[in-house]
Design an enzyme around this catalytic site. Sequence first.
Site, short mmCIF file in Angstrom:
data_model
loop_
_atom_site.label_atom_id
_atom_site.label_comp_id
_atom_site.label_asym_id
_atom_site.label_seq_id
_atom_site.Cartn_x
_atom_site.Cartn_y
_atom_site.Cartn_z
N GLU A 17 0.84 -1.21 0.00
CA GLU A 17 0.00 0.00 0.00
C GLU A 17 0.88 1.25 0.00
O GLU A 17 1.79 1.36 0.82
CB GLU A 17 -0.89 -0.02 1.25
CG GLU A 17 -1.83 1.16 1.36
CD GLU A 17 -2.76 0.99 2.55
OE1 GLU A 17 -3.44 -0.05 2.66
OE2 GLU A 17 -2.80 1.93 3.38
N HIS A 77 -8.02 2.91 -3.83
CA HIS A 77 -8.92 3.18 -2.71
C HIS A 77 -9.90 4.29 -3.13
O HIS A 77 -9.53 5.19 -3.89
CB HIS A 77 -8.16 3.65 -1.47
CG HIS A 77 -7.16 2.64 -0.94
ND1 HIS A 77 -6.76 2.62 0.38
CD2 HIS A 77 -6.49 1.62 -1.53
CE1 HIS A 77 -5.88 1.64 0.57
NE2 HIS A 77 -5.70 1.03 -0.58
N GLY A 108 -14.36 6.11 4.62
CA GLY A 108 -13.33 7.14 4.70
C GLY A 108 -13.24 7.77 6.07
O GLY A 108 -14.19 7.77 6.84
N ALA A 127 -19.91 2.49 3.93
CA ALA A 127 -19.22 1.84 2.81
C ALA A 127 -20.12 0.86 2.06
O ALA A 127 -19.98 0.70 0.84
CB ALA A 127 -17.97 1.13 3.33
N LYS A 167 -21.41 -5.37 3.98
CA LYS A 167 -20.55 -4.94 2.87
C LYS A 167 -20.29 -6.10 1.91
O LYS A 167 -20.27 -5.91 0.70
CB LYS A 167 -19.22 -4.40 3.41
CG LYS A 167 -19.39 -3.11 4.22
CD LYS A 167 -18.07 -2.38 4.45
CE LYS A 167 -17.25 -2.89 5.59
NZ LYS A 167 -16.15 -1.97 5.98
N GLN A 214 5.50 7.00 14.70
CA GLN A 214 4.37 6.29 14.07
C GLN A 214 3.43 5.70 15.11
O GLN A 214 2.24 5.52 14.85
CB GLN A 214 4.91 5.16 13.17
CG GLN A 214 5.56 5.67 11.91
CD GLN A 214 6.30 4.59 11.15
OE1 GLN A 214 6.84 3.65 11.74
NE2 GLN A 214 6.34 4.71 9.83
P1 FAD Z 1 -17.90 1.52 7.20
O1 FAD Z 1 -17.81 0.10 6.82
O2 FAD Z 1 -18.99 2.34 6.58
O3 FAD Z 1 -18.03 1.57 8.80
C1 FAD Z 1 -17.87 2.82 9.49
C2 FAD Z 1 -18.47 2.68 10.88
O4 FAD Z 1 -19.91 2.66 10.81
C3 FAD Z 1 -18.10 1.36 11.60
O5 FAD Z 1 -17.99 1.65 12.97
C4 FAD Z 1 -19.28 0.45 11.32
O6 FAD Z 1 -19.41 -0.57 12.29
C5 FAD Z 1 -20.44 1.45 11.34
N1 FAD Z 1 -21.56 1.10 10.46
C6 FAD Z 1 -21.50 0.70 9.19
N2 FAD Z 1 -22.74 0.54 8.68
C7 FAD Z 1 -23.59 0.90 9.64
C8 FAD Z 1 -24.99 1.02 9.72
N3 FAD Z 1 -25.78 0.70 8.67
N4 FAD Z 1 -25.56 1.45 10.89
C9 FAD Z 1 -24.78 1.78 11.95
N5 FAD Z 1 -23.42 1.70 11.93
C10 FAD Z 1 -22.85 1.26 10.79
N6 FAD Z 1 -9.32 6.02 4.84
C11 FAD Z 1 -9.14 6.98 3.89
O7 FAD Z 1 -9.60 8.11 4.07
N7 FAD Z 1 -8.44 6.71 2.74
C12 FAD Z 1 -7.92 5.49 2.48
O8 FAD Z 1 -7.31 5.28 1.42
C13 FAD Z 1 -8.08 4.45 3.45
N8 FAD Z 1 -7.59 3.21 3.24
C14 FAD Z 1 -7.84 2.20 4.16
C15 FAD Z 1 -7.37 0.91 3.89
C16 FAD Z 1 -7.62 -0.13 4.79
C17 FAD Z 1 -7.12 -1.53 4.49
C18 FAD Z 1 -8.35 0.14 5.98
C19 FAD Z 1 -8.63 -0.98 6.96
C20 FAD Z 1 -8.80 1.42 6.25
C21 FAD Z 1 -8.56 2.47 5.34
N9 FAD Z 1 -9.01 3.78 5.57
C22 FAD Z 1 -8.81 4.76 4.63
C23 FAD Z 1 -9.66 4.11 6.84
C24 FAD Z 1 -11.20 4.01 6.77
O9 FAD Z 1 -11.69 4.94 5.83
C25 FAD Z 1 -11.73 4.32 8.16
O10 FAD Z 1 -11.43 3.28 9.05
C26 FAD Z 1 -13.18 4.74 8.24
O11 FAD Z 1 -13.39 5.33 9.52
C27 FAD Z 1 -14.19 3.60 8.08
O12 FAD Z 1 -14.26 3.18 6.78
P2 FAD Z 1 -15.09 1.83 6.41
O13 FAD Z 1 -15.10 1.72 4.95
O14 FAD Z 1 -14.60 0.70 7.20
O15 FAD Z 1 -16.54 2.29 6.94
#
Ligand code: FAD
Length: 297
Positions: A17, A77, A108, A127, A167, A214
């Site tokens: 990454e 991403h 995000g 997401a 998801k 870090q």
């Molecule tokens: P989601 O899956 O939408 O979840 C977010 C939160 O909402 C979680 O607590 C989940 O349990 C909760 N939730 C989901 N659906 C519901 C619902 N229907 N009702 C109630 N609660 C719900 N961030 C960046 O900005 N740029 C990047 O390039 C980036 N790359 C990443 C790469 C990896 C491998 C990982 C693990 C993370 C990355 N992130 C990045 C961080 C990520 O964007 C954050 O962790 C963000 O806060 C959550 O994203 P998600 O897609 O997991 O969100």
Amino acid sequence: MKIRDMLHNDTVTLSFEVFPPKREGNVEVLYATIGDLIQCNPNFISVTYGAGGSTRDMTVEIASHIKNEMDQEVLAHLTCVGSTRDDIRRILDDLKDGHLENILALRGDPPKSEGVFIKTEGGFGYANELVEFIVEYDDFCIAVAGYPEKHTEATTMADDIENLKRKVDAGADFIITQLFFINDHFYRFRDLAIARKISVPIIPGIFPLFNYSQISRIGSLCDPDIPSPLLEKLYKVRDKSEEVQKYGTEHAIRQCEDLLKNDVSGLHFCCMNKSDHVLEIIRELSFTGQKADSSDE
Ligand code: FAD
């Protein structure tokens, strides 16, 4: 090629990454780093999407360059932050034009100034909604994020696993996890996912530490457990970056050796746009891309 077609029962993928540099002039430095990393034949390079819009336009540009000029498969991403459906559709058009076939669909992280995620009017709140939208748009291969130590905003692990299930049911092909330093967290998370009938491959995210600062930066993002003996060793050498890197690399090697013995689908390294420490890890692992069982036969 779609990454889902690289994920087989008897093989382990290798991926790196990287993030778009803040200053445009540093893109060439990034390409040189990727040039070093691809010496060990990764299956794909993933390119992050800047929180809050700072570097997001560069994600598509850099991803297209890696795919089309460096001939490497890419996972771009994409987040929901600050985008309407029309904005996301335009980015998907650009990804398609750049022959990019793989997307890591994320909600995000919010920009630092906002602190909490705010859904953009006409955009997406979670997401799983972005995954649904991408599936309707075209046949991209889609990855989503998983959290071995629970997402910081989720109330319980069970809720978070339920979200992961949403998801995957929306159309995700595989999962890449948040970084972790204690493998037992990953194994427990994987067991919970399997028990919830999540059957797509789960690739662990590895973060080899090379700089003491870090630790606090990672802590503010996702707050992973770090084994106390490792923390103590790192604290003692906190001003000596070479020694921090030595301990961080040793730990990552031990983590990966154990993961490889435990049937992982891949190893995904957060390189922080640096190659020497990751290349050392891959060398030490004598990585073959074969699962332990199948290479032993
Ligand atoms: P989601 O899956 O939408 O979840 C977010 C939160 O909402 C979680 O607590 C989940 O349990 C909760 N939730 C989901 N659906 C519901 C619902 N229907 N009702 C109630 N609660 C719900 N961030 C960046 O900005 N740029 C990047 O390039 C980036 N790359 C990443 C790469 C990896 C491998 C990982 C693990 C993370 C990355 N992130 C990045 C961080 C990520 O964007 C954050 O962790 C963000 O806060 C959550 O994203 P998600 O897609 O997991 O969100």
